[in-house]
Design an enzyme around this catalytic site. Structure first.
Site, PDB file in Angstrom:
ATOM      1  N   ASN A  35     149.387 -19.870  70.500  1.00  0.00           N
ATOM      2  CA  ASN A  35     148.936 -19.374  69.193  1.00  0.00           C
ATOM      3  C   ASN A  35     149.952 -18.426  68.554  1.00  0.00           C
ATOM      4  OD1 ASN A  35     146.538 -20.788  69.541  1.00  0.00           O
ATOM      5  ND2 ASN A  35     145.626 -19.104  70.694  1.00  0.00           N
ATOM      6  N   ARG A  87     127.147 -39.209  74.683  1.00  0.00           N
ATOM      7  CA  ARG A  87     127.567 -38.168  75.657  1.00  0.00           C
ATOM      8  C   ARG A  87     129.006 -38.349  76.132  1.00  0.00           C
ATOM      9  NH1 ARG A  87     122.298 -39.124  77.560  1.00  0.00           N
ATOM     10  NH2 ARG A  87     120.887 -37.541  76.751  1.00  0.00           N
ATOM     11  N   LYS A 112     141.965 -30.421  72.738  1.00  0.00           N
ATOM     12  CA  LYS A 112     141.122 -29.657  71.802  1.00  0.00           C
ATOM     13  C   LYS A 112     140.691 -30.597  70.678  1.00  0.00           C
ATOM     14  CE  LYS A 112     142.707 -24.917  72.328  1.00  0.00           C
ATOM     15  NZ  LYS A 112     143.361 -23.770  71.661  1.00  0.00           N
ATOM     16  N   HIS A 161     146.940 -17.817  60.145  1.00  0.00           N
ATOM     17  CA  HIS A 161     145.570 -18.159  59.737  1.00  0.00           C
ATOM     18  C   HIS A 161     145.104 -17.255  58.604  1.00  0.00           C
ATOM     19  CE1 HIS A 161     144.472 -20.216  63.804  1.00  0.00           C
ATOM     20  NE2 HIS A 161     144.917 -21.084  62.910  1.00  0.00           N
ATOM     21  N   ARG A 215     147.371 -20.418  77.924  1.00  0.00           N
ATOM     22  CA  ARG A 215     147.368 -21.348  76.788  1.00  0.00           C
ATOM     23  C   ARG A 215     147.381 -20.601  75.453  1.00  0.00           C
ATOM     24  NH1 ARG A 215     144.031 -27.047  76.163  1.00  0.00           N
ATOM     25  NH2 ARG A 215     144.835 -27.530  74.089  1.00  0.00           N
ATOM     26  N   LYS A 263     154.178 -28.534  76.158  1.00  0.00           N
ATOM     27  CA  LYS A 263     152.738 -28.318  75.937  1.00  0.00           C
ATOM     28  C   LYS A 263     151.942 -28.716  77.180  1.00  0.00           C
ATOM     29  CE  LYS A 263     148.711 -28.452  73.168  1.00  0.00           C
ATOM     30  NZ  LYS A 263     148.076 -28.568  71.883  1.00  0.00           N
TER      31      LYS A 263
HETATM   32  P1  NAD Z   1     146.746 -34.523  58.555  1.00  0.00           P
HETATM   33  O1  NAD Z   1     146.128 -35.212  59.673  1.00  0.00           O
HETATM   34  O2  NAD Z   1     145.906 -34.136  57.394  1.00  0.00           O
HETATM   35  O3  NAD Z   1     147.983 -35.388  58.036  1.00  0.00           O
HETATM   36  C1  NAD Z   1     148.754 -34.919  56.948  1.00  0.00           C
HETATM   37  C2  NAD Z   1     148.886 -35.974  55.865  1.00  0.00           C
HETATM   38  O4  NAD Z   1     149.807 -36.955  56.283  1.00  0.00           O
HETATM   39  C3  NAD Z   1     147.586 -36.715  55.546  1.00  0.00           C
HETATM   40  O5  NAD Z   1     147.529 -36.917  54.170  1.00  0.00           O
HETATM   41  C4  NAD Z   1     147.759 -38.053  56.273  1.00  0.00           C
HETATM   42  O6  NAD Z   1     147.037 -39.075  55.671  1.00  0.00           O
HETATM   43  C5  NAD Z   1     149.237 -38.263  56.147  1.00  0.00           C
HETATM   44  N1  NAD Z   1     149.857 -39.084  57.185  1.00  0.00           N
HETATM   45  C6  NAD Z   1     149.642 -39.012  58.523  1.00  0.00           C
HETATM   46  N2  NAD Z   1     150.520 -39.791  59.174  1.00  0.00           N
HETATM   47  C7  NAD Z   1     151.285 -40.395  58.238  1.00  0.00           C
HETATM   48  C8  NAD Z   1     152.388 -41.285  58.294  1.00  0.00           C
HETATM   49  N3  NAD Z   1     152.912 -41.683  59.461  1.00  0.00           N
HETATM   50  N4  NAD Z   1     152.902 -41.720  57.134  1.00  0.00           N
HETATM   51  C9  NAD Z   1     152.410 -41.282  55.937  1.00  0.00           C
HETATM   52  N5  NAD Z   1     151.413 -40.397  55.825  1.00  0.00           N
HETATM   53  C10 NAD Z   1     150.857 -39.948  56.966  1.00  0.00           C
HETATM   54  O7  NAD Z   1     147.470 -33.156  59.022  1.00  0.00           O
HETATM   55  P2  NAD Z   1     148.195 -32.712  60.370  1.00  0.00           P
HETATM   56  O8  NAD Z   1     149.143 -31.664  59.941  1.00  0.00           O
HETATM   57  O9  NAD Z   1     148.690 -33.850  61.145  1.00  0.00           O
HETATM   58  O10 NAD Z   1     147.024 -32.055  61.212  1.00  0.00           O
HETATM   59  C11 NAD Z   1     146.373 -30.870  60.796  1.00  0.00           C
HETATM   60  C12 NAD Z   1     145.121 -30.694  61.593  1.00  0.00           C
HETATM   61  O11 NAD Z   1     145.466 -30.601  62.989  1.00  0.00           O
HETATM   62  C13 NAD Z   1     144.335 -29.452  61.264  1.00  0.00           C
HETATM   63  O12 NAD Z   1     142.999 -29.780  61.042  1.00  0.00           O
HETATM   64  C14 NAD Z   1     144.481 -28.569  62.498  1.00  0.00           C
HETATM   65  O13 NAD Z   1     143.344 -27.757  62.714  1.00  0.00           O
HETATM   66  C15 NAD Z   1     144.649 -29.606  63.580  1.00  0.00           C
HETATM   67  N6  NAD Z   1     145.332 -29.117  64.791  1.00  0.00           N
HETATM   68  C16 NAD Z   1     144.733 -29.374  65.982  1.00  0.00           C
HETATM   69  C17 NAD Z   1     145.342 -28.962  67.151  1.00  0.00           C
HETATM   70  C18 NAD Z   1     144.708 -29.300  68.466  1.00  0.00           C
HETATM   71  O14 NAD Z   1     145.210 -28.820  69.506  1.00  0.00           O
HETATM   72  N7  NAD Z   1     143.664 -30.074  68.495  1.00  0.00           N
HETATM   73  C19 NAD Z   1     146.582 -28.305  67.114  1.00  0.00           C
HETATM   74  C20 NAD Z   1     147.174 -28.088  65.878  1.00  0.00           C
HETATM   75  C21 NAD Z   1     146.538 -28.497  64.705  1.00  0.00           C
HETATM   76  N1  GLY Z   2     147.317 -25.957  69.484  1.00  0.00           N
HETATM   77  C1  GLY Z   2     146.901 -24.967  70.420  1.00  0.00           C
HETATM   78  C2  GLY Z   2     146.369 -25.540  71.693  1.00  0.00           C
HETATM   79  O1  GLY Z   2     146.318 -26.727  71.903  1.00  0.00           O
HETATM   80  O2  GLY Z   2     145.952 -24.779  72.517  1.00  0.00           O
END
Ligand code: NAD
Ligand code: GLY
Length: 366
Positions: free
Chosen positions: A251, A126, A148, A258, A247, A232
């Site tokens: 987007n 939880r 998020k 998307h 917020r 942010k």
């Molecule tokens: P990711 O986490 O897949 O990382 C991209 C690549 O880089 C991966 O292959 C990873 O292994 C590699 N990597 C990471 N750090 C590294 C480093 N320092 N050195 C070498 N390689 C490294 O992708 P991302 O772009 O970081 O994240 C995308 C995800 O984030 C999506 O799933 C998206 O939905 C999510 N997201 C979430 C929010 C949120 O508010 N929670 C906002 C935007 C995006």
């Molecule tokens: N990445 C969009 C949000 O955190 O609301």
């Protein structure tokens, strides 16, 4: 060792408040978050295969000074890890490692690891405490802040999740040195986004620093990451659960983006690349519907192009399919899709769907 200059940014959310600590080489000096670590004796680290190879052993070594027990698990890299099966295997490994409600879960990786581990933290027993250590530019400027978390379903991205604020975020800009070029550039799209939606001054700074940004200059990057986190955080504290529309401004570029990601198949365009094209479409639509100037659209396009991002709608995607995909956006309000459109660089508004024809009119830049 030389003294680290650390920027501390508060995220003020009453009893869910926390601090974002940003400092080059901070992974080497966990004393920066010593106050946080001293509350725990057991940590469980979630990372992915790429990041694990580079930074897991070092993080464990440094944590040993602060904690009695450290366990970890390594997921496959990339979006395919953000699924129920992997979350389930982490829950089980946590039970196996005798994690309890006092265990600190640490997400060491990009947005995928952050979202996945965050979701596990929100649900295991939880809810357990979470520390985000983001290692991609996208995660450092966006996904690690704001709470998020989530996983994907076959029907779509992020369809299951929770708001779960971390207890802290530790950012070491130097880990970006190992990030592949394309991933780095994709993160820059979210950086540009903050300028367009919230700060003309920051947008100008980016325009002036394109060379240093491309060279991953450590000082300029630290400033950029801190500024994005400040922007942010200011949005998240106003509208933590995305209920007032405040917020939702984050987007910007995402509804068009998307649709491109979905229609091309996830992985073809990186998220940041799709958002870069989406921001150009949204700027053009604002030009057509509300007098946003051509000169400002061109500034956005030029900055994105200079930073090596795509700005043209992918060839071969019919406008009708793009419109249909945009209307499936999960962020519908009362079944209607809202769009985030710029009114000037540094300011955006949320507008009701202006009609298919208008939305399609912004898809001509191919
Ligand atoms: P990711 O986490 O897949 O990382 C991209 C690549 O880089 C991966 O292959 C990873 O292994 C590699 N990597 C990471 N750090 C590294 C480093 N320092 N050195 C070498 N390689 C490294 O992708 P991302 O772009 O970081 O994240 C995308 C995800 O984030 C999506 O799933 C998206 O939905 C999510 N997201 C979430 C929010 C949120 O508010 N929670 C906002 C935007 C995006
Ligand atoms: N990445 C969009 C949000 O955190 O609301």
């Amino acid at each position: 060792m030389a003294k680290i200059v650390c920027q501390k940014i508060p995220v003020n959310l009453a009893n869910r408040s926390y601090t974002i600590s940003i400092a080059p080489k901070s992974l080497d000096q966990l004393e920066l978050i010593g106050d946080l670590l001293e509350k725990y004796s057991h940590a469980f680290i979630v990372t992915d295969a790429n990041v694990g190879k580079l930074y897991l052993a070092k993080l464990k070594r440094r944590l040993k000074k602060h904690l009695e027990q450290i366990d970890s698990t390594v997921c496959p890299a990339g979006e395919r890890a953000k699924v129920m099966e992997i979350a389930y295997s982490i829950w089980q490994k946590m039970v196996g490692a005798e994690c309890d409600r006092k265990t600190l879960l640490i997400a060491l990786g990009g947005g995928v690891v952050g979202d996945l581990a965050g979701f596990v933290a929100a649900t295991f027993m939880r809810g357990v405490d979470l520390l985000q250590i983001p290692t991609t530019l996208l995660a450092q400027v966006d996904s690690s802040v704001g709470g998020k978390t989530g996983i994907n379903l076959p029907q779509g991205k992020n369809l299951v999740g929770a708001f779960w604020q971390p207890k802290g975020v530790l950012i070491d800009p130097e880990v970006l040195a190992t990030l592949p070029d394309r991933e780095y550039r994709a993160g820059l799209a979210e950086v540009v986004k903050y300028g367009v939606i919230l700060s003309a001054e920051f947008f100008e700074f980016l325009e002036q620093q394109t060379e240093a940004i491309q060279q991953r200059d450590s000082q300029v990057l630290s400033h950029i990451i801190a500024e994005c986190c400040r922007l942010k955080a200011s949005v998240v504290v106003e509208d933590e659960f995305e209920t007032t529309g405040h917020r939702a401004r984050l987007n910007f570029g995402h509804t068009y983006g998307h649709a491109f990601e979905f229609l091309l198949g996830y992985g073809e365009l990186l998220h940041g690349e799709a958002v870069a094209i989406g921001m150009c479409c949204a700027a053009l639509l604002a030009q057509h519907t509300s007098g946003f100037s051509n000169a400002e659209t061109e500034r956005i396009q030029l900055l994105l192009q200079t930073l090596g991002l795509p700005t043209k709608v992918p060839a071969g995607l019919p406008a009708s399919e793009i419109i249909r995909a945009m209307q499936c956006d999960k962020k519908k309000v009362n079944k209607s899709v809202q769009l985030v459109l710029p009114s000037a660089i540094g300011n955006v508004t949320l507008v009701a769907w202006p009609g298919d024809e208008q939305v399609a009119s912004a898809l001509t830049n191919r």
